[in-house]
Design a protein around this motif. Sequence first.
Motif, PDB file in Angstrom:
ATOM      1  N   GLY A  91       0.857  -1.240   0.079  1.00 57.25           N
ATOM      2  CA  GLY A  91      -0.027  -0.146   0.073  1.00 57.25           C
ATOM      3  C   GLY A  91       0.759   1.304   0.022  1.00 57.25           C
ATOM      4  N   ALA A  92       0.150   2.382   0.432  1.00 58.37           N
ATOM      5  CA  ALA A  92       1.086   3.704   0.527  1.00 58.37           C
ATOM      6  C   ALA A  92       1.654   3.845   1.785  1.00 58.37           C
ATOM      7  N   TRP A  93       2.720   2.986   1.680  1.00 56.08           N
ATOM      8  CA  TRP A  93       3.652   3.307   3.102  1.00 56.08           C
ATOM      9  C   TRP A  93       4.880   3.981   2.391  1.00 56.08           C
ATOM     10  N   HIS A  94       5.512   4.850   3.719  1.00 57.05           N
ATOM     11  CA  HIS A  94       6.875   5.609   3.085  1.00 57.05           C
ATOM     12  C   HIS A  94       7.795   4.802   3.287  1.00 57.05           C
ATOM     13  N   VAL A  95       8.837   5.065   2.182  1.00 60.43           N
ATOM     14  CA  VAL A  95      10.046   4.388   1.946  1.00 60.43           C
ATOM     15  C   VAL A  95      11.321   5.040   2.093  1.00 60.43           C
ATOM     16  N   SER A  96      12.232   4.582   3.060  1.00 62.35           N
ATOM     17  CA  SER A  96      13.441   5.402   3.261  1.00 62.35           C
ATOM     18  C   SER A  96      14.240   5.247   2.088  1.00 62.35           C
ATOM     19  N   PRO A  97      15.201   6.481   1.967  1.00 60.40           N
ATOM     20  CA  PRO A  97      16.287   6.252   0.877  1.00 60.40           C
ATOM     21  C   PRO A  97      17.069   4.781   1.004  1.00 60.40           C
ATOM     22  N   ARG A  98      17.511   4.501   2.346  1.00 60.86           N
ATOM     23  CA  ARG A  98      18.022   3.214   2.238  1.00 60.86           C
ATOM     24  C   ARG A  98      17.677   2.656   3.682  1.00 60.86           C
ATOM     25  N   THR A  99      17.423   1.030   3.388  1.00 62.99           N
ATOM     26  CA  THR A  99      16.837   0.135   4.291  1.00 62.99           C
ATOM     27  C   THR A  99      17.610  -0.903   4.449  1.00 62.99           C
ATOM     28  N   ILE A 110       7.993  -6.954   0.227  1.00 62.81           N
ATOM     29  CA  ILE A 110       8.229  -5.190   0.088  1.00 62.81           C
ATOM     30  C   ILE A 110       7.607  -4.909  -1.312  1.00 62.81           C
ATOM     31  N   ASP A 111       6.192  -4.417  -1.197  1.00 59.29           N
ATOM     32  CA  ASP A 111       5.671  -3.984  -2.179  1.00 59.29           C
ATOM     33  C   ASP A 111       5.857  -2.524  -2.475  1.00 59.29           C
ATOM     34  N   LEU A 112       6.371  -2.098  -3.502  1.00 61.07           N
ATOM     35  CA  LEU A 112       6.928  -0.630  -3.730  1.00 61.07           C
ATOM     36  C   LEU A 112       5.823  -0.107  -4.785  1.00 61.07           C
ATOM     37  N   ARG A 113       4.798  -0.754  -5.346  1.00 62.10           N
ATOM     38  CA  ARG A 113       4.068  -0.199  -6.416  1.00 62.10           C
ATOM     39  C   ARG A 113       3.207   1.152  -6.125  1.00 62.10           C
ATOM     40  N   GLN A 114       2.824   1.448  -4.929  1.00 59.20           N
ATOM     41  CA  GLN A 114       1.987   2.310  -4.469  1.00 59.20           C
ATOM     42  C   GLN A 114       2.428   2.994  -3.100  1.00 59.20           C
ATOM     43  N   ALA A 115       4.013   2.665  -2.985  1.00 64.28           N
ATOM     44  CA  ALA A 115       4.584   3.169  -1.826  1.00 64.28           C
ATOM     45  C   ALA A 115       4.941   4.843  -2.075  1.00 64.28           C
ATOM     46  N   VAL A 116       5.019   5.306  -0.815  1.00 69.94           N
ATOM     47  CA  VAL A 116       5.370   6.782  -1.023  1.00 69.94           C
ATOM     48  C   VAL A 116       6.981   6.940  -1.230  1.00 69.94           C
TER      49      VAL A 116
END
Length: 219
Positions: A91-99, A110-116
């Motif tokens: 969903g729309a979760w916030h992604v850090s530049p580095r994890t 880890i689903d990045l399709r609708q992430a912030v």
Amino acid sequence: MDSPAGQLQRAREQARSRLGDGYAQDLIDQDTLDERLEAVERAATVAEIDAIVADLRPVETTALVPASAAVAVSGPPARMRVLFSSIDRTGAWHVSPRTHVRVVFGNATIDLRQAVLPGGPIELDVNVVFGNLDIIIPPGWQLDNDCGAILGSVEQLSGPPPPGQPRQVLRLRGRVIFSSLTIHERLPGENAWGARKRRKREHKALAERSARALPAGDD
């Protein structure tokens, strides 16, 4: 009574579990984990195996990340740790530049399709031990995958790159040990079957365009 071979196999399984536990809790680093896993496989007796993990005592795991835990987003790098459990980030979760992503005896998606997304490349430092990690990205991303595997697999399921500049860069670093890492390319809301059908159509269309672009042969 177990045979000597059965006792040795059970000791190896317990040692692998203890090593994975110690790695997840930062008691040993990646190089030490690799060295000890190899030593466990080479060991010929239960005593040798016990000596390899003698400094790692079993600990309670209830304080570690449960399946519903969220990835930290306040300040890079964020950390995602999964131990004997599972976690899904969708969903729309916030992604850090580095994890830093660490999965030990567990599963993570880890689903990045609708992430912030952050305003630049995304870096995932991945370490998976006796687990599975699925990363889902939308079409059009540039993937820089430098993950190695030790008795594991790293697989990318994607179609041909679309024309134009990539919309986002994803960099993957790390190791997969006795585990699997799969990068899926899917549209938002698309399942695995729909993605396979779409990729097949895209590859067919690309082949047809390439054939049309070839110069005609002489009569």
